[in-house]
Design an enzyme around this catalytic site. Structure first.
Site, PDB file in Angstrom:
ATOM      1  N   HIS A  97       7.990  -0.074  -1.784  1.00  0.00           N
ATOM      2  CA  HIS A  97       6.746   0.694  -1.877  1.00  0.00           C
ATOM      3  C   HIS A  97       7.081   2.174  -2.045  1.00  0.00           C
ATOM      4  CE1 HIS A  97       3.872  -2.316  -0.681  1.00  0.00           C
ATOM      5  NE2 HIS A  97       4.162  -2.341   0.581  1.00  0.00           N
ATOM      6  N   HIS A 109       7.305  -2.372   8.251  1.00  0.00           N
ATOM      7  CA  HIS A 109       6.486  -1.163   8.124  1.00  0.00           C
ATOM      8  C   HIS A 109       5.033  -1.455   8.487  1.00  0.00           C
ATOM      9  CE1 HIS A 109       6.432  -3.142   4.171  1.00  0.00           C
ATOM     10  NE2 HIS A 109       5.192  -2.664   4.029  1.00  0.00           N
ATOM     11  N   CYS A 166      -0.497   3.704  -3.020  1.00  0.00           N
ATOM     12  CA  CYS A 166       0.665   2.817  -2.872  1.00  0.00           C
ATOM     13  C   CYS A 166       1.037   2.271  -4.237  1.00  0.00           C
ATOM     14  CB  CYS A 166       0.339   1.675  -1.923  1.00  0.00           C
ATOM     15  SG  CYS A 166       1.706   0.501  -1.747  1.00  0.00           S
ATOM     16  N   GLU A 194       4.658  -5.739   8.488  1.00  0.00           N
ATOM     17  CA  GLU A 194       5.248  -6.741   7.594  1.00  0.00           C
ATOM     18  C   GLU A 194       6.491  -6.180   6.907  1.00  0.00           C
ATOM     19  OE1 GLU A 194       1.834  -7.291   4.977  1.00  0.00           O
ATOM     20  OE2 GLU A 194       2.646  -5.836   3.542  1.00  0.00           O
ATOM     21  N   HIS A 197       9.076  -7.122   3.110  1.00  0.00           N
ATOM     22  CA  HIS A 197       9.197  -7.907   1.890  1.00  0.00           C
ATOM     23  C   HIS A 197      10.331  -7.326   1.063  1.00  0.00           C
ATOM     24  CE1 HIS A 197       6.696  -4.481   0.920  1.00  0.00           C
ATOM     25  NE2 HIS A 197       5.686  -4.972   1.623  1.00  0.00           N
TER      26      HIS A 197
END
Lengths: 142, 142
Positions: free
Chosen positions: A71, A105, A119, A65, A67
């Site tokens: 992260h 990723h 995370c 995915e 976004h």
């Protein structure tokens, strides 16, 4: 309350932080993933960020995915790979992975080992995007 | 840029994340502390939080202090203690220490070992307070 939480094996030998709920990853979701647990370790009122612990079982993987939100991932346990765009890197304990906005990723555990990682993510964040069939083909370099 | 940073010993055998500047702790400060280095690992524009790595040399210690902002600390390397209020706890790798607002705290490495840890903190935060002589005596339980 100020506290110290110990990271130790449970009855099944999986590592978990004690006294923190363990959740299944994306219980709501329909995205493809396999064999992941999640613990929210730290999300205090004065910080706009959450720290979570994910553990992918041997042979498991996270959703491929991307976004807008970033992260920071710190590998704590086991071994596996991370795909960042079209590149795949072998990762193990103490590797710090930073993921920029809109970078595809995916994390994978090896067949023999779990992959456990912290995370760090903003509490307010956009929803992940999944690749189209064409995007997936391009990522695979075919 | 999305990246993987490896945590490995430098020429002196101290563990550092590669390709990240290493700073002395509180270069500006007059607070009592000893033998600490600091690396800012992650402070992206879209997150209100910074992740830093501190390493206290054997026998060293952080300032005994308190503040309104919270900390989440994950021990990565070595051994030592953390004082939380009037209690002292032995800590080592994978212990997660959460520190509430206005809780007195201090980290110490053992005489034989460094103490390396991640610390998560808001970018906007209040300045640490130091104990008065009376407060210090009360904390020591005398």
């Amino acid at each position: 309350m100020s506290a110290i939480r110990r990271f130790a094996p449970d009855a099944q030998g999986d590592f978990r932080w004690q006294a923190v709920d363990t959740l299944r990853y994306k219980q709501e979701g329909s995205a493809p993933f396999k064999d992941i647990t999640r613990q929210v370790l730290f999300a205090p009122a004065d910080q706009a960020t959450e720290m979570r612990y994910f553990e992918i079982a041997p042979g498991g993987f996270s959703t491929l995915e991307r976004h807008e939100h970033t992260h920071a991932v710190l590998i704590l346990r086991g071994s596996g790979t991370v795909q960042l765009g079209r590149e795949t890197h072998v990762v193990g304990p103490n590797d710090l992975v930073t993921i920029d906005p809109l970078t595809w990723h995916q994390f994978r555990a090896t067949p023999e080992s779990p992959l456990g990682f912290l995370c760090l993510v903003s509490k307010e964040r956009d929803r992940p995007q999944l690749p189209t069939a064409d995007e997936r083909t391009a990522l695979e370099g075919k």
